[in-house]
Design a protein around this motif. Sequence first.
Motif, PDB file in Angstrom:
ATOM      1  N   GLU A  19       0.835  -1.209   0.000  1.00 58.32           N
ATOM      2  CA  GLU A  19       0.000   0.000   0.000  1.00 58.32           C
ATOM      3  C   GLU A  19       0.869   1.258   0.000  1.00 58.32           C
ATOM      4  O   GLU A  19       0.579   2.227  -0.706  1.00 58.32           O
ATOM      5  N   LYS A  20       1.951   1.239   0.769  1.00 56.34           N
ATOM      6  CA  LYS A  20       2.861   2.387   0.799  1.00 56.34           C
ATOM      7  C   LYS A  20       3.509   2.595  -0.562  1.00 56.34           C
ATOM      8  O   LYS A  20       3.637   3.732  -1.041  1.00 56.34           O
ATOM      9  N   GLN A  21       3.921   1.509  -1.203  1.00 57.57           N
ATOM     10  CA  GLN A  21       4.531   1.617  -2.527  1.00 57.57           C
ATOM     11  C   GLN A  21       3.533   2.149  -3.552  1.00 57.57           C
ATOM     12  O   GLN A  21       3.883   2.955  -4.408  1.00 57.57           O
ATOM     13  N   ALA A  22       2.299   1.701  -3.455  1.00 56.15           N
ATOM     14  CA  ALA A  22       1.256   2.180  -4.365  1.00 56.15           C
ATOM     15  C   ALA A  22       1.056   3.683  -4.196  1.00 56.15           C
ATOM     16  O   ALA A  22       0.964   4.425  -5.185  1.00 56.15           O
ATOM     17  N   LYS A  23       1.020   4.150  -2.966  1.00 55.26           N
ATOM     18  CA  LYS A  23       0.845   5.587  -2.716  1.00 55.26           C
ATOM     19  C   LYS A  23       2.020   6.381  -3.260  1.00 55.26           C
ATOM     20  O   LYS A  23       1.836   7.464  -3.804  1.00 55.26           O
ATOM     21  N   LEU A  24       3.238   5.855  -3.123  1.00 53.55           N
ATOM     22  CA  LEU A  24       4.416   6.543  -3.650  1.00 53.55           C
ATOM     23  C   LEU A  24       4.319   6.716  -5.169  1.00 53.55           C
ATOM     24  O   LEU A  24       4.829   7.690  -5.716  1.00 53.55           O
ATOM     25  N   GLN A  25       3.671   5.780  -5.823  1.00 49.54           N
ATOM     26  CA  GLN A  25       3.516   5.852  -7.279  1.00 49.54           C
ATOM     27  C   GLN A  25       2.177   6.476  -7.677  1.00 49.54           C
ATOM     28  O   GLN A  25       1.823   6.460  -8.856  1.00 49.54           O
ATOM     29  N   LYS A  26       1.461   6.983  -6.683  1.00 48.36           N
ATOM     30  CA  LYS A  26       0.157   7.605  -6.924  1.00 48.36           C
ATOM     31  C   LYS A  26      -0.783   6.661  -7.662  1.00 48.36           C
ATOM     32  O   LYS A  26      -1.461   7.022  -8.621  1.00 48.36           O
ATOM     33  N   ARG A  27      -0.829   5.428  -7.196  1.00 48.53           N
ATOM     34  CA  ARG A  27      -1.698   4.393  -7.758  1.00 48.53           C
ATOM     35  C   ARG A  27      -2.579   3.833  -6.654  1.00 48.53           C
ATOM     36  O   ARG A  27      -2.218   3.885  -5.482  1.00 48.53           O
TER      37      ARG A  27
END
Length: 83
Positions: A19-27
Amino acid sequence: MGKTKKLIELDDKALEILEKQAKLQKRSLKNYLEYTLEDTAMRYSEPSEAYKKMMDDMLEKMENGTLETMPVSEVLKRYGREL
């Protein structure tokens, strides 16, 4: 190409990290997971026949000494970019 739905189970800690990685990529998490899995699958796939032929032609030109190359700086300059 068709689409298939699959139910997966993930560890809570792994889900938190993803989830954190998704937020970093704005996904969204769903989009991030789909993108990551499809990208990984493509890395395992076989190159197309057209790509293989193009590479064989390039290797043959290199072996024959007829391959023409240019420095990356020249390519960038041609397209108005810099290193």
